[in-house]
Design an enzyme around this catalytic site. Structure first.
Site, PDB file in Angstrom:
ATOM      1  N   GLY A 146       0.812  -1.208   0.000  1.00 26.08           N
ATOM      2  CA  GLY A 146       0.000   0.000   0.000  1.00 26.08           C
ATOM      3  C   GLY A 146       0.846   1.259   0.000  1.00 26.08           C
ATOM      4  O   GLY A 146       1.309   1.728  -1.037  1.00 26.08           O
ATOM      5  N   CYS A 147       1.077   1.801   1.193  1.00 24.27           N
ATOM      6  CA  CYS A 147       1.745   3.091   1.292  1.00 24.27           C
ATOM      7  C   CYS A 147       3.216   3.036   0.892  1.00 24.27           C
ATOM      8  O   CYS A 147       3.757   4.018   0.388  1.00 24.27           O
ATOM      9  CB  CYS A 147       1.592   3.638   2.704  1.00 24.27           C
ATOM     10  N   ILE A 148       3.890   1.892   1.119  1.00 16.58           N
ATOM     11  CA  ILE A 148       5.284   1.782   0.677  1.00 16.58           C
ATOM     12  C   ILE A 148       5.350   1.809  -0.844  1.00 16.58           C
ATOM     13  O   ILE A 148       6.116   2.582  -1.436  1.00 16.58           O
ATOM     14  CB  ILE A 148       5.933   0.496   1.236  1.00 16.58           C
TER      15      ILE A 148
END
Length: 205
Positions: A146-148
């Site tokens: 997701g955010c990575i």
């Protein structure tokens, strides 16, 4: 038309620069508290991230943190907030939005507050890093798929060399974790282990 083997079409090596920052993405209580629906099954990435931050600080490499926080009712979260109901626990100054003590920011470290997956989207992160002459972003945090991933893709699009520390990123299941690390390594970043990341940071003093 000439065809190219996949080994030649993807996966060239990016050389890290001499002005890195460590970017700690969303290492919040929400990902490490069993009471949270976002809780990860293994907190090993948190301890690895803490060691990477310790090395950065010991060698005067700047550290930047991100966390997620929404206004009342998620009014600034848009469609993303509606898609992921678990984000409701990050409204306001929720305890679940606190950064973990193992990686708590120091007084001279920037904390970027974001509402979407990428640390760059809708924030001042890119301009902050460019103003400091940063050329390489060493990424730790959660979650890999997701955010990575979103942050790493945006990092390369903003002209930074991304290094993902595979020991220091985590996800809710091994399948998306390893699949996304493979894809990031192939197209968007260098993926390195913790000792390699620390050796690199030590060498940029």
């Amino acid at each position: 038309m000439t065809s190219h083997p996949a080994a030649e079409a993807f996966g060239a090596t990016l050389t890290p620069g001499t002005r890195p920052t460590v970017l700690a993405v969303d290492l919040m209580r929400a990902y490490f508290d069993p009471a949270s629906p976002l809780n990860l099954p293994d907190d090993g990435c948190l301890h690895s991230a803490a060691r990477v931050l310790e090395a950065a600080r010991a060698h005067d490499v700047p550290v930047v943190h991100t966390r997620v926080s929404y206004g009342p009712g998620g009014l600034d979260g848009g469609v993303f907030f509606r898609k992921v109901p678990a984000l409701a626990q990050l409204v306001g100054d929720s305890p679940m939005g606190e950064l973990m003590p193992e990686v708590a920011p120091r007084g001279d470290e920037v904390v970027v507050v974001k509402q979407y997956a990428s640390a760059f989207f809708g924030t001042t992160l890119a301009t902050t890093l460019h103003a400091r002459g940063i050329d390489t972003v060493v990424v730790v945090g959660v979650s890999t798929s997701g955010c990575i991933r979103a942050t790493v893709v945006d990092a390369i699009q903003h002209g930074f060399v991304p290094l993902v520390v595979e020991d220091a990123v985590g996800d809710r299941a091994p399948e998306p974790h390893w699949a996304n690390l493979h894809d990031l390594r192939t197209k968007y970043a260098e993926v390195v282990d913790e000792p390699t990341a620390i050796t690199y940071l030590e060498g940029t003093s």
